[in-house]
Design an enzyme around this catalytic site. Structure first.
Site, PDB file in Angstrom:
ATOM      1  N   GLU A 243       0.973  -1.162   0.245  1.00 33.96           N
ATOM      2  CA  GLU A 243      -0.027   0.390  -0.153  1.00 33.96           C
ATOM      3  C   GLU A 243       1.070   1.072  -0.103  1.00 33.96           C
ATOM      4  O   GLU A 243       2.136   1.312   0.991  1.00 33.96           O
ATOM      5  CB  GLU A 243      -1.070   0.078   1.317  1.00 33.96           C
ATOM      6  CG  GLU A 243      -1.666   1.254   1.396  1.00 33.96           C
ATOM      7  CD  GLU A 243      -2.404   1.141   2.624  1.00 33.96           C
ATOM      8  OE1 GLU A 243      -2.869   2.552   3.334  1.00 33.96           O
ATOM      9  OE2 GLU A 243      -1.767   1.013   3.792  1.00 33.96           O
TER      10      GLU A 243
ATOM     11  N   LYS B 297      -9.691   2.310  -2.377  1.00 32.08           N
ATOM     12  CA  LYS B 297      -8.844   1.492  -0.841  1.00 32.08           C
ATOM     13  C   LYS B 297     -10.720   1.823  -0.198  1.00 32.08           C
ATOM     14  O   LYS B 297     -11.246   3.089  -0.199  1.00 32.08           O
ATOM     15  CB  LYS B 297      -8.394   1.548   0.116  1.00 32.08           C
ATOM     16  CG  LYS B 297      -8.553   1.573   1.700  1.00 32.08           C
ATOM     17  CD  LYS B 297      -6.576   2.749   2.686  1.00 32.08           C
ATOM     18  CE  LYS B 297      -6.825   1.650   3.630  1.00 32.08           C
ATOM     19  NZ  LYS B 297      -5.953   2.156   4.192  1.00 32.08           N
TER      20      LYS B 297
ATOM     21  N   CYS C 160      -4.694  -2.770   4.155  1.00 35.49           N
ATOM     22  CA  CYS C 160      -4.540  -2.178   4.972  1.00 35.49           C
ATOM     23  C   CYS C 160      -5.835  -3.039   5.698  1.00 35.49           C
ATOM     24  O   CYS C 160      -6.012  -3.357   6.195  1.00 35.49           O
ATOM     25  CB  CYS C 160      -4.432  -1.012   5.025  1.00 35.49           C
ATOM     26  SG  CYS C 160      -3.162  -0.095   6.288  1.00 35.49           S
TER      27      CYS C 160
END
Length: 496
Positions: free
Chosen positions: A276, A325, A374
């Site tokens: 990421e 995300k 994440c």
């Protein structure tokens, strides 16, 4: 005097100790020793309001102590003392919320379970009440996992402590694992209460032990998928300190990518994945990509900046596919609107915008994928939906710098439970670690050394198999909870 001291010890210190034990046990091999003891203490003080708050407060304080590592935030323009105050405030704020939630659960315990009667209560009635309270906790964790205020709880914290018991997640998910753990804690407490009151507890002990053996057998009962090397994937663990990344120029990243692609090709990889946030906003390759690549980075959309996993084909200089995300870190990536005038957040890139909530990613160069960027690894529900939609492999990309190994272990626990729940291999790739491959059974096949730059190949299996949990999710859990509520009302109304 001594009696007063003992009362204070039991009132204040014991519940604090219980929470500390639970926090230590989370995502460690100490689970077998500390978590049953922690939950025994929780049940033994569950009718005491302050004890419940203290247990929850210290559980979060210890298990989430890595939040302190936000400090120093001087690189974001905060003074040293402001940074310290912010970090401590976030940690203590989360701990207070944890204390309040366990306090509320304790009110439910007090309403449903009369602890003075448990040694004499009918076994069926007692079982119904304990299961109902355990289900309430499990469903509570599930609801919290759908918000950005949740990281890890009892459910996923069982790994790596008891991988056989964690295997039950194929049927009941992480929420069901909460129910199992709390029931075990009550079983220990019931044995203690019967022993203390000089009642016979042998049958209770043996019956509980038999159930434990059966649960471990069921959890370990699996049919492993035969491993293959059909699709080698290169992982580049970049080890780029977040606090220094703003100083890296695009040319530096390009040079690093050229080297990473050459290593990947020399290892016969078909795909390269980076963590990421590897690529800066508006980044373009100054060369044609030599390999298919999924790179963590940022992209501008009409709604603002997005954190994404960007897909590159062979020959691309800019991304041709992406998945954004969805779940953003509170304060770190997204702050409430009324605070925008004070801060851009606790992030080098400032506030970013969420993408689609679907974690299903389909492109023509691999089988369909479930992507967790994440913080999204906490949301088992959306990952399960992606697998149900046809994803054959999970990819979990993150940037856990500058946090300590404690957070790495918790990320691993979350990733391993996601694998078990859906019987899917899980590729994990992080800036400073953890990076590697987790099997569909939740076992670690390969794990890179932390805090080092590495580029190596893993060989994931793509699988179309679906577990009971993948198919039905939390629905059986909710139905059972409703059934238990009905039984509890029935016994409360028609029996003494």
């Amino acid at each position: 005097m001594i009696n007063t001291q003992n009362k204070k010890f039991n009132k204040y210190f014991v519940p604090c100790l219980g929470g500390i034990f639970g926090g230590i046990a989370t995502s460690t091999h100490f689970w077998l020793l500390f978590m049953p003891l922690s939950l025994f203490i929780l049940w033994s003080r569950s009718d005491k309001k302050l004890a419940n708050f203290l247990w929850g407060f210290f559980f979060i304080l210890v298990s989430h102590s890595w939040l302190y590592e936000l400090h120093p935030l001087t690189w974001l323009g905060f003074s040293w003392i402001s940074s310290l105050i912010i970090s401590i405030s976030i940690l203590f704020g989360c701990s207070i919320i944890g204390g309040i939630l366990v306090y509320l659960w304790g009110l439910l315990v007090k309403k449903i379970l009369q602890k003075k009667e448990i040694s004499n209560m009918n076994s069926l009635r007692l079982t119904i009440k304990v299961l109902l309270l355990s289900f309430a906790w499990g469903i509570g964790e599930f609801i919290l996992s759908q918000t950005p205020l949740f990281w890890i709880g009892l459910g996923e914290g069982i790994v790596p402590g008891d991988l056989y018991l964690a295997g039950l997640a194929r049927w009941i998910g992480a929420s069901g694992l909460c129910v199992v753990q709390l029931t075990i804690g009550f079983w220990i407490y019931l044995i203690y209460e019967k022993w203390k009151r000089k009642y016979h507890f042998k049958k209770t002990f043996l019956f509980g032990l038999l159930i434990l053996v059966i649960l471990h057998f069921l959890g370990g009962l699996t049919n492993p998928i035969e491993r293959n090397n059909d699709y080698p994937v290169a992982l580049w663990q970049t080890n780029m300190p977040t606090r220094e990344k703003t100083n890296f120029k695009n040319q530096f990243i390009n040079d690093k990518l050229i080297s990473a692609q050459k290593i990947a090709l020399s290892n016969d990889a078909k795909l390269l994945i980076t963590p990421e946030g590897t690529l800066n906003n508006n980044f373009n390759l100054n060369f044609k990509s030599k390999i298919r690549m999924l790179a963590g980075g940022f992209r501008n959309s009409k709604n603002g900046l997005r954190s994404s996993l960007l897909g590159y084909q062979i020959g691309d200089k800019t991304y041709s596919s992406f998945i954004d995300k969805h779940r953003l870190v509170p304060l770190g990536e997204k702050i409430p609107g009324f605070l925008n005038i004070f801060s851009r957040g606790l992030s080098a890139v400032g506030g970013i915008q969420p993408g689609s909530d679907s974690r299903f990613f389909k492109w023509k160069f691999t089988q369909p994928l479930a992507i967790a960027i994440c913080y999204e690894i906490t949301d088992g529900f959306k990952i399960r939906n992606a697998v149900k939609s046809g994803a054959e492999l999970i990819i979990s990309a993150a940037n856990l710098d500058p946090y300590p190994r404690k957070l790495h272990y918790q990320f691993l626990s979350l990733a391993r439970v996601r694998s078990i729940e859906n019987k899917k291999d899980n590729i994990i790739i992080s800036n400073t670690g953890p990076s590697g491959l987790i099997s569909e059974e939740g076992k670690i096949i390969k794990l890179f050394d932390p805090n080092t730059e590495q580029n190596d190949v893993v060989n994931p299996n793509f699988s179309i198999e679906k577990t009971f949990y993948t198919t039905y999710g939390e629905r059986p859990l909710f139905l059972l909870c409703l059934f238990l509520i009905g039984l509890n009302l029935y016994f409360g109304k028609f029996t003494n």
